[in-house]
Design an enzyme around this catalytic site. Structure first.
Site, PDB file in Angstrom:
ATOM      1  N   ARG A 110      -1.112 -30.208   1.469  1.00 20.37           N
ATOM      2  CA  ARG A 110      -0.746 -31.167   0.405  1.00 20.37           C
ATOM      3  C   ARG A 110       0.531 -31.944   0.725  1.00 20.37           C
ATOM      4  O   ARG A 110       0.579 -33.167   0.562  1.00 20.37           O
ATOM      5  CB  ARG A 110      -0.633 -30.439  -0.933  1.00 20.37           C
ATOM      6  CG  ARG A 110      -2.014 -29.965  -1.376  1.00 20.37           C
ATOM      7  CD  ARG A 110      -2.079 -29.661  -2.834  1.00 20.37           C
ATOM      8  NE  ARG A 110      -3.459 -29.448  -3.213  1.00 20.37           N
ATOM      9  CZ  ARG A 110      -3.832 -28.931  -4.375  1.00 20.37           C
ATOM     10  NH1 ARG A 110      -2.929 -28.566  -5.260  1.00 20.37           N
ATOM     11  NH2 ARG A 110      -5.112 -28.780  -4.656  1.00 20.37           N
ATOM     12  N   GLY A 140       2.528 -13.572  12.811  1.00 18.77           N
ATOM     13  CA  GLY A 140       3.625 -12.687  13.184  1.00 18.77           C
ATOM     14  C   GLY A 140       4.154 -13.004  14.576  1.00 18.77           C
ATOM     15  O   GLY A 140       3.849 -14.065  15.146  1.00 18.77           O
ATOM     16  N   ASP A 166       4.915  -7.028   7.695  1.00 17.61           N
ATOM     17  CA  ASP A 166       5.860  -6.095   8.326  1.00 17.61           C
ATOM     18  C   ASP A 166       7.331  -6.495   8.174  1.00 17.61           C
ATOM     19  O   ASP A 166       8.210  -5.661   8.369  1.00 17.61           O
ATOM     20  CB  ASP A 166       5.551  -5.953   9.823  1.00 17.61           C
ATOM     21  CG  ASP A 166       4.149  -5.424  10.067  1.00 17.61           C
ATOM     22  OD1 ASP A 166       3.620  -4.734   9.180  1.00 17.61           O
ATOM     23  OD2 ASP A 166       3.587  -5.713  11.141  1.00 17.61           O
ATOM     24  N   ARG A 168       1.905   9.539  -8.267  1.00 17.84           N
ATOM     25  CA  ARG A 168       2.918  10.363  -8.931  1.00 17.84           C
ATOM     26  C   ARG A 168       2.338  11.054 -10.179  1.00 17.84           C
ATOM     27  O   ARG A 168       2.709  12.179 -10.503  1.00 17.84           O
ATOM     28  CB  ARG A 168       4.118   9.493  -9.309  1.00 17.84           C
ATOM     29  CG  ARG A 168       5.340  10.291  -9.707  1.00 17.84           C
ATOM     30  CD  ARG A 168       6.449   9.335 -10.076  1.00 17.84           C
ATOM     31  NE  ARG A 168       7.152   8.799  -8.923  1.00 17.84           N
ATOM     32  CZ  ARG A 168       8.064   9.469  -8.233  1.00 17.84           C
ATOM     33  NH1 ARG A 168       8.387  10.699  -8.567  1.00 17.84           N
ATOM     34  NH2 ARG A 168       8.672   8.935  -7.207  1.00 17.84           N
ATOM     35  N   LYS A 170       8.702  18.729 -10.450  1.00 19.30           N
ATOM     36  CA  LYS A 170       7.275  19.050 -10.568  1.00 19.30           C
ATOM     37  C   LYS A 170       6.469  18.428  -9.436  1.00 19.30           C
ATOM     38  O   LYS A 170       5.326  18.781  -9.200  1.00 19.30           O
ATOM     39  CB  LYS A 170       6.750  18.472 -11.893  1.00 19.30           C
ATOM     40  CG  LYS A 170       7.228  19.202 -13.118  1.00 19.30           C
ATOM     41  CD  LYS A 170       6.319  18.791 -14.249  1.00 19.30           C
ATOM     42  CE  LYS A 170       7.063  18.588 -15.537  1.00 19.30           C
ATOM     43  NZ  LYS A 170       6.304  17.819 -16.501  1.00 19.30           N
ATOM     44  N   GLN A 191      -2.694  -2.150   1.387  1.00 23.08           N
ATOM     45  CA  GLN A 191      -1.356  -2.756   1.325  1.00 23.08           C
ATOM     46  C   GLN A 191      -1.373  -4.248   1.612  1.00 23.08           C
ATOM     47  O   GLN A 191      -0.506  -4.994   1.182  1.00 23.08           O
ATOM     48  CB  GLN A 191      -0.435  -2.098   2.372  1.00 23.08           C
ATOM     49  CG  GLN A 191      -0.105  -0.678   2.074  1.00 23.08           C
ATOM     50  CD  GLN A 191       0.388   0.059   3.328  1.00 23.08           C
ATOM     51  OE1 GLN A 191       1.566   0.112   3.589  1.00 23.08           O
ATOM     52  NE2 GLN A 191      -0.534   0.615   4.102  1.00 23.08           N
ATOM     53  N   ARG A 192      -2.355  -4.677   2.412  1.00 23.30           N
ATOM     54  CA  ARG A 192      -2.361  -6.067   2.890  1.00 23.30           C
ATOM     55  C   ARG A 192      -3.154  -7.000   1.985  1.00 23.30           C
ATOM     56  O   ARG A 192      -3.113  -8.221   2.161  1.00 23.30           O
ATOM     57  CB  ARG A 192      -2.948  -6.085   4.299  1.00 23.30           C
ATOM     58  CG  ARG A 192      -2.037  -6.727   5.294  1.00 23.30           C
ATOM     59  CD  ARG A 192      -2.373  -6.379   6.701  1.00 23.30           C
ATOM     60  NE  ARG A 192      -3.590  -6.948   7.220  1.00 23.30           N
ATOM     61  CZ  ARG A 192      -4.070  -6.679   8.423  1.00 23.30           C
ATOM     62  NH1 ARG A 192      -3.436  -5.829   9.208  1.00 23.30           N
ATOM     63  NH2 ARG A 192      -5.164  -7.212   8.861  1.00 23.30           N
TER      64      ARG A 192
END
Ligand code: ADP
Ligand code: F6P
Length: 319
Positions: free
Chosen positions: A25, A102, A127, A154, A215, A252-253
């Protein structure tokens, strides 16, 4: 009218679409004809290149991955393969290229710029391991994904008196591990820059349980360091926690990029277009101290040697 192209290469990262959208754009508004190269360097060599209009990049800002698709092409290190890519660009009258990827992709961009194509690189990797830039596109979303996953783990961890050993990505850079460990309040973090002694970990977990009456326990581990399942088994055998391991992997990606990545991507792509307007080449875009700047790609390829000692110390003080 000058013609430029954009491609995404290496591991996809959330926010790459925002960078593609802004390249197209802003590029069109500044008078360029903009082309999309599909499947990274592989598509460049094969000539998989199409002209992109304003609406070809509609509704992609919120999408993860890359609409241009990505690939890894090890043979792109070879001169003759790079020449094929240059031929494909020249045949179409394209003399500028924006490479989003990367450090591996940066090397390809550098080679093309040395062979006469105006190349500007934009850091797109979860990364956050590119020298010269404080942030890479995708890092914030990946961090958010890790935190979201650990929050859920958790719950089970506290309900069942478990210790979760969570492997996160990062490819030998410890940013995702250290930042997520601080943000999740994990008990232990292991990266290839921190000390790692299994006996000490068992002792620390015993202290968490017996002295602090915790715990649950969460251990964040950078990938490519240890076998998380083996560590979890040892925790079950030698502590009061039952150990479980999980490799978060490509979860994660993926997903919709968080605002930080969308904004970073848009700002960086705008700067890339400014540089191409000035006929600059061999540069990469960086975010340094909240400012968008550019550096020579060679400089960005020097291994990132960020001083994480203070962050690690903060983690230790908080744990
Ligand atoms: P990332 O860009 O995410 O670091 P890779 O390291 O896999 O991902 O690199 C992506 C692509 O960049 C490689 O598949 C290859 O096509 C190209 N590349 C990597 N190293 C070089 C190099 N030394 N010279 C030219 N191209 C390279
Ligand atoms: O560079 C991004 C990254 O996700 C690294 O964190 C990880 O080591 C690697 O890519 C995984 O690559 P692949 O998707 O090829 O398994």
């Amino acid at each position: 009218m000058r013609k430029i192209a954009v491609l995404t290469s290496g591991g996809d990262a959330p926010g790459m679409n925002g960078a593609i959208r802004a390249t197209v754009r802003v590029g069109i508004k500044r008078g360029f004809e903009v082309y999309g190269v599909y499947e990274g360097y592989k598509g460049l060599v094969a000539g998989n290149i199409k002209k992109l209009g304003y609406s070809d990049v509609s509704e992609i800002l919120s999408k993860g991955g890359t609409i241009l698709e990505s690939s890894r092409l090890p043979s792109f290190k070879e001169d003759k393969v790079q020449e094929q890519a240059i031929h494909q660009l020249k045949q179409r009258g394209i003399d500028g290229l924006v490479v989003i990827g990367g450090d591996g992709s940066y090397k390809g961009a550098l080679a093309l710029s040395q062979k006469g194509i105006d190349c500007i690189a934009i850091p797109g990797t979860i990364d956050n391991d590119i020298n010269g830039t404080d942030e890479t596109i995708g890092f914030h979303t990946a961090l958010y994904n890790i935190i979201d996953a650990v929050n859920k783990l958790r719950d089970t961890s506290s309900s069942h008196h478990r210790c979760f050993v969570v492997e996160v990505m990062g490819n030998h850079a410890d940013n995702l591990a250290i930042y997520s460990a601080i943000a999740c309040g994990s008990e232990i973090v292991i990266t290839d820059k921190t000390e790692y002694d299994e006996n000490k970990i068992i002792e620390e977990l015993k202290i968490c349980e017996e002295e602090y009456h915790k715990k649950h326990a969460i251990i964040i581990v950078s990938e490519k360091i240890l076998d998380v399942e083996k560590l979890a088994n040892r925790i079950s055998e030698e502590t009061g926690y039952s150990g479980r391991s999980i490799v978060l992997g490509h979860i994660q990606r993926g997903g919709s990029p968080v605002p930080e990545d969308r904004i970073l991507a848009s700002k960086m792509a705008e700067e890339a277009i400014c540089l191409l307007e000035k006929r600059k080449s061999g540069l990469c875009i960086c975010m340094k101290d909240n400012q968008i700047i550019s550096k020579n790609i060679e400089e960005a390829l020097i291994e990132k040697n960020e001083n994480q000692d203070r962050l690690y110390q903060l983690f230790l003080d908080l744990a």
